[in-house]
Design an enzyme around this catalytic site. Structure first.
Site, PDB file in Angstrom:
ATOM      1  N   ASN A   1      14.311   1.195   5.141  1.00  0.00           N
ATOM      2  CA  ASN A   1      14.412   2.505   5.902  1.00  0.00           C
ATOM      3  C   ASN A   1      15.581   2.171   7.223  1.00  0.00           C
ATOM      4  OD1 ASN A   1      12.613   4.860   5.135  1.00  0.00           O
ATOM      5  ND2 ASN A   1      11.478   2.929   5.003  1.00  0.00           N
TER       6      ASN A   1
ATOM      7  N   LYS B   1       5.557   4.765  11.013  1.00  0.00           N
ATOM      8  CA  LYS B   1       6.426   3.708  11.517  1.00  0.00           C
ATOM      9  C   LYS B   1       7.772   3.856  10.639  1.00  0.00           C
ATOM     10  CE  LYS B   1       5.763   1.231   7.482  1.00  0.00           C
ATOM     11  NZ  LYS B   1       6.664   0.335   6.733  1.00  0.00           N
TER      12      LYS B   1
ATOM     13  N   LYS C   1      13.119   4.237  -3.454  1.00  0.00           N
ATOM     14  CA  LYS C   1      13.100   5.418  -2.752  1.00  0.00           C
ATOM     15  C   LYS C   1      13.024   5.173  -1.220  1.00  0.00           C
ATOM     16  CE  LYS C   1      13.582   8.511  -5.944  1.00  0.00           C
ATOM     17  NZ  LYS C   1      15.017   9.261  -5.969  1.00  0.00           N
TER      18      LYS C   1
ATOM     19  N   GLY D   1       7.271  -0.333  -8.933  1.00  0.00           N
ATOM     20  CA  GLY D   1       8.483  -0.565  -8.119  1.00  0.00           C
ATOM     21  C   GLY D   1       8.239  -1.925  -7.539  1.00  0.00           C
ATOM     22  N   ASN D   2       9.133  -2.323  -6.260  1.00  0.00           N
ATOM     23  CA  ASN D   2       9.231  -3.265  -5.861  1.00  0.00           C
ATOM     24  C   ASN D   2       7.918  -3.943  -5.087  1.00  0.00           C
ATOM     25  OD1 ASN D   2      10.589  -4.383  -2.665  1.00  0.00           O
ATOM     26  ND2 ASN D   2      10.934  -5.602  -4.640  1.00  0.00           N
TER      27      ASN D   2
ATOM     28  N   GLY E   1       4.833  -2.206  -5.816  1.00  0.00           N
ATOM     29  CA  GLY E   1       3.869  -2.106  -6.969  1.00  0.00           C
ATOM     30  C   GLY E   1       3.806  -3.309  -7.746  1.00  0.00           C
TER      31      GLY E   1
ATOM     32  N   GLY F   1       1.984   2.303 -10.594  1.00  0.00           N
ATOM     33  CA  GLY F   1       3.277   2.187 -10.072  1.00  0.00           C
ATOM     34  C   GLY F   1       3.690   0.629 -10.133  1.00  0.00           C
TER      35      GLY F   1
ATOM     36  N   ALA G   1       8.180  -6.545   0.891  1.00  0.00           N
ATOM     37  CA  ALA G   1       7.591  -6.933  -0.455  1.00  0.00           C
ATOM     38  C   ALA G   1       8.586  -8.313  -1.000  1.00  0.00           C
ATOM     39  CB  ALA G   1       7.885  -5.890  -1.576  1.00  0.00           C
TER      40      ALA G   1
END
EC number: 1.1.1.8
Length: 372
Positions: free
Chosen positions: A290, A225, A318, A31-32, A34, A29, A173
């Protein structure tokens, strides 16, 4: 950067006087989170003689607006220009678009992809990884199957036949990337030695990691959460104020604990006071993606879908909270628990347009009287 360019490898490892086996790490992975994980790990593999310096990072290949491949740019600039711009990953991080090649030499695998992709990734890796490899999941989410919910760590263990610990915590992150102080929790099952090796691999002066023997508790904290963060975002979008947001967070924590213990009675109360529990809940409800997208959803009166807002606001990243809310809702419905978890249920019903965002405070908690 080609692996042959890692001239530091022999110098560091021979000068240490260490003669034992050396672990190889691959991050699945990019992404941010990862990319930040790869940065943390790469810092430590250079220092720890029991690890090979090189850290492989599997990249789901993308073509950038410039026409260049993301993997090529990462290896040329030592920077994930799409998901973590402006941050150097470490000269010993090597991006690899070939999943099987990225993992073939590794005996320590760190999984950090959106949870909805993990089953497919694991099926591609069946029979392709080293015997005796160890896994660590940084993934927040679950798979809902006919026989019931399956945690991502269990999915990895079942499909790949390897032990899987988890790492969760109050970990936005971008803050860790610029080395602001934070904490995380490793959840393990029985083998503390393996857990301590993961702690060693991730720990830095600005990233403090502890270990607890409670895989399910740690993983469910990190998963659930995100649902509460969606609720907090609705509150922010409707400008309901800090008192309301605090109430939603408290109710959410209560439902997190109750749901976890109904599914896995072995879950420990103390886990909810670790970084993976209340600390992660607080930071996600204050500053996570989120919350941010849910706030925009509420400001638009629920007239724009989460998919549209995600595409516009997150640059390819995502959301996890909306899909997790759906998965939890399915579990609650199947087991007849919907009335026991009004906050979780309401988040899903708002997210799918069945209720308006204002419904986030229009339920009664009377039926959520648990004995724990």
């Amino acid at each position: 950067m080609a692996p042959s360019e890692l001239n530091c490898t022999h110098q560091n490892q021979h000068s240490s006087g260490y003669d034992g086996p050396r672990s190889r790490v691959t991050v699945v992975g990019s992404g941010n989170w990862g990319s930040v994980a790869a940065k943390l790990i790469a810092t430590n593999t250079l220092k720890l003689p029991s690890f090979h310096d090189e850290v492989r990072m599997w990249v789901f290949e993308e073509t950038l607006p410039s026409g260049e491949k993301l993997t090529d740019v990462i290896n040329q600039t030592n920077e994930n220009v799409k998901y973590l711009p402006g941050i150097k990953l470490g000269r010993n991080v090597v991006a690899d678009p070939d999943l099987e090649n990225a993992v073939k030499d590794a005996n320590m695998l760190v999984f950090v992809t959106p949870h909805q992709f993990m089953e497919g990734i694991c099926k591609r890796l069946e029979g392709k990884i080293q015997e005796g490899a160890q896994a660590l999941s940084l993934i927040k989410g679950m798979e809902v199957k006919m026989e019931g919910p399956c945690m991502i760590s269990s999915l990895i263990s079942d499909l790949l036949g390897i032990n899987c610990c988890v790492l969760m915590g109050a970990n936005i992150a971008n803050e860790i990337a610029v080395e602001k102080f934070s904490e995380a929790t490793v959840g393990f099952r029985e083998n503390r030695d393996i857990a301590e090796k993961w702690v060693q691999l991730f720990s830095t002066p600005y990233f403090m990691v502890s270990a607890v023997e409670d895989v399910e508790g740690v993983e469910l904290c990190g998963t659930l959460k995100n649902i509460v963060a969606i609720a907090a975002g609705f509150v922010d979008g409707l400008e309901m104020g800090n008192n309301t947001k605090a109430a939603i967070m408290r109710i959410g924590l209560r439902e997190m604990k109750a749901f976890s213990k109904l599914l896995f009675p072995s879950v420990k109360d103390t886990t909810f006071f670790e970084s993976c529990g209340v600390a992660d809940l607080i930071t996600t409800c204050l500053g996570g993606r989120n919350r941010k997208v849910a706030e925009a959803f509420a400001k638009n009166g629920g007239k724009r879908s989460f998919d549209d807002l995600e595409a516009e606001m997150l640059r390819g990243q995502k959301l996890q909270g909306v899909s997790t809310a759906k998965e939890v809702y399915e579990v609650l419905g199947h087991r007849g628990w919907l009335e026991l978890f009004p906050l979780f249920s309401t988040v899903h019903e708002i997210s799918t347009g069945r209720l308006p965002p204002s419904a986030i405070v229009e339920y009664s908690e009377q039926k959520t009287i648990f004995s724990w």
